[in-house]
Design a protein around this motif. Sequence first.
Motif, short mmCIF file in Angstrom:
data_model
loop_
_atom_site.label_atom_id
_atom_site.label_comp_id
_atom_site.label_asym_id
_atom_site.label_seq_id
_atom_site.Cartn_x
_atom_site.Cartn_y
_atom_site.Cartn_z
N SER A 186 0.81 -1.22 0.00
CA SER A 186 0.00 0.00 0.00
C SER A 186 0.84 1.26 0.00
O SER A 186 0.42 2.30 -0.51
N ASP A 196 1.33 -1.69 7.06
CA ASP A 196 2.74 -1.98 7.31
C ASP A 196 3.54 -1.55 6.08
O ASP A 196 2.96 -1.21 5.06
N ASP A 198 5.95 -2.61 3.08
CA ASP A 198 6.42 -3.76 2.32
C ASP A 198 7.56 -3.33 1.42
O ASP A 198 7.47 -2.30 0.75
CA CA Z 1 1.46 -3.41 3.50
#
Ligand code: CA
Length: 576
Positions: A186, A196, A198
């Motif tokens: 995201s 979170d 990534d």
């Molecule tokens: Ca994420």
Amino acid sequence: MKKSEVCAIFRDMAEMMEILGEDVYRIRAYQRAARSIENTSADIMDLAARRELTKIPGVGRELAGKIEEILATGTLRKYEELKERVPPGLLEILRVPGLGPKTARVLHGELGIEGIAALEGLAREGRLKDLPGIKAKTEENILRGIALLRSAEERRPLGMVLPLGQLVVEALKEGAPVSRVSLAGSIRRCRETVGDIDILASSGDPEKVMDFFTRLPPVAEIITRGATRTSVRTKDGLQIDLRVVPDESYGAALCYFTGSKEHNIRVRELGVRSGLKVNEYGVFRGKKRVAGATEEEVFDALGLPFIPPEMREDRGEVEAGLEGRLPRLVELGEIKGDLHVHSKYSDGSASLREIADKARRMGLQWVAVCDHSRSLKVAGGLDPAALAKKKQEIEAFNAGSKDVKLLCGSEVEIGLDGGLDYPDEILAGLDVVIAAIHTGFRQSREIQTRRLIKATQSPYVHVIAHPTGRLIGERDGYAVDLEAVYKAAAETRTFLEINAWYKRLDLNDLECRKASETGVKFSIGSDAHLLNQMDFLALGTGVARRGWLTARQVINTLSHRELAVLLKGKRSLFPK
Ligand code: CA
Ligand code: DGT
Ligand code: CA
């Protein structure tokens, strides 16, 4: 000791003093000081060392002493005393956005509510509204506040997380044996909040990459560690997932881990229809890998053009790609200026020259300096004399500046009746006027809609600032018929702001897309109060891209001269 910690103590104190019914002037003094400490660019340690804390607006000798005490001891005697006098359960329920000290005192006193879970239970059962001063509406507001608080705790605003994500990517590039590395998930799609961080890398030596990653300074704890995936938690509780793949599947993995999940599903279905299997290792026909090293190659194998990450939400982008009607999205590199920056004249911390220097470093050509208008006293709104002085200073600056130009602007309050905070003669003398609602949030939908539409109808108003008034995780927007506002803006050639302040992002992606159908154009403004907050422009550009906007639809892509012509143009729509 950071500025934010001093501010947090002052704000907590103001809240506790309010609960205890202490002197409102003292309470306001703490609130005002917290606000201006937050907005000062100077380092408070430096100021304290030079005994210059009183240079911060709203900080007198007494508060300066308090700040020194906090810097020296980490806390404040008075703060500790207050904490003893105010029950922790009461403070806990005060964390619910929109729930004020008066209501909290009633809830705690009458029902003995000690925590948010208990509060939520009783509100759901409708058991609060019998209490003195609590209406059915209050109950609804409390439930909405609790939902906001939860979402704020689970997901964080993009702008709070992006710098760390970029830092980790840079660190991996510099220090680990990776051949390629990128943000994914995201945060790469520029969603307004992220769960979170990534990150994807390709490497022939994943163990070494993971070693390096887990030893980075922000890492507090390793959640799981493997050769392909490692998850860590940072000191302030944020999770970072790093995946490492071989170089030949980097493109496929980047598609997969950028998501969104819904977009991935749509792409996979598309593959199935032409006999292709799509996964994080590549695109396969039977056993044969036909693509995987780059994202372009993966999309191409599926008969798609490159779909920008910000569009990958399964909002019609795959269909549009197949039909060759993907818009060419506006790019950060095309943004030539910032339409909403505060200076020292109101509640910003930077001088005009500092703002221009920052713009130059960012590769911008112009900045609209839009300070608050006179009635917004808490934010240092300018009276006509101060505004005239600012205009002079800007003219002098522009005369001497070969590259960066400043526009003399104002963020003008819209009154309850839709009237503006300066008379027309003054507005007419400004290069740019952005009109904003900062008061009367609880007015009815009819009134709010009328206020905004009336503002668009002024020949002097160029932009409607942060059209919904929402604050991510803190406050929903006010009730308003946005579609009517979009229509009025399109008809009057008024622009809609994409306010890029990390908690606003207002309009948001979906509303931008909806509004753009009326033909309206957009203006991105960082709403910076500190210099480096001008970097929020990137967030606003992300929102524009998520709203499928092209360069032509965003007036920040114009040169200074083109913009000046456009802004003057609105007046010609109105008969004299
Ligand atoms: Ca994420
Ligand atoms: P977040 O972290 O909640 O803000 O949102 P994302 O989109 O970053 O989600 P996250 O971190 O759970 O996963 C990262 C990406 O991995 C996600 O965007 C798509 C991909 N992914 C994760 N789980 C699945 C899945 O079950 N199926 C598919 N197709 N993709 C997945
Ligand atoms: Ca993740």
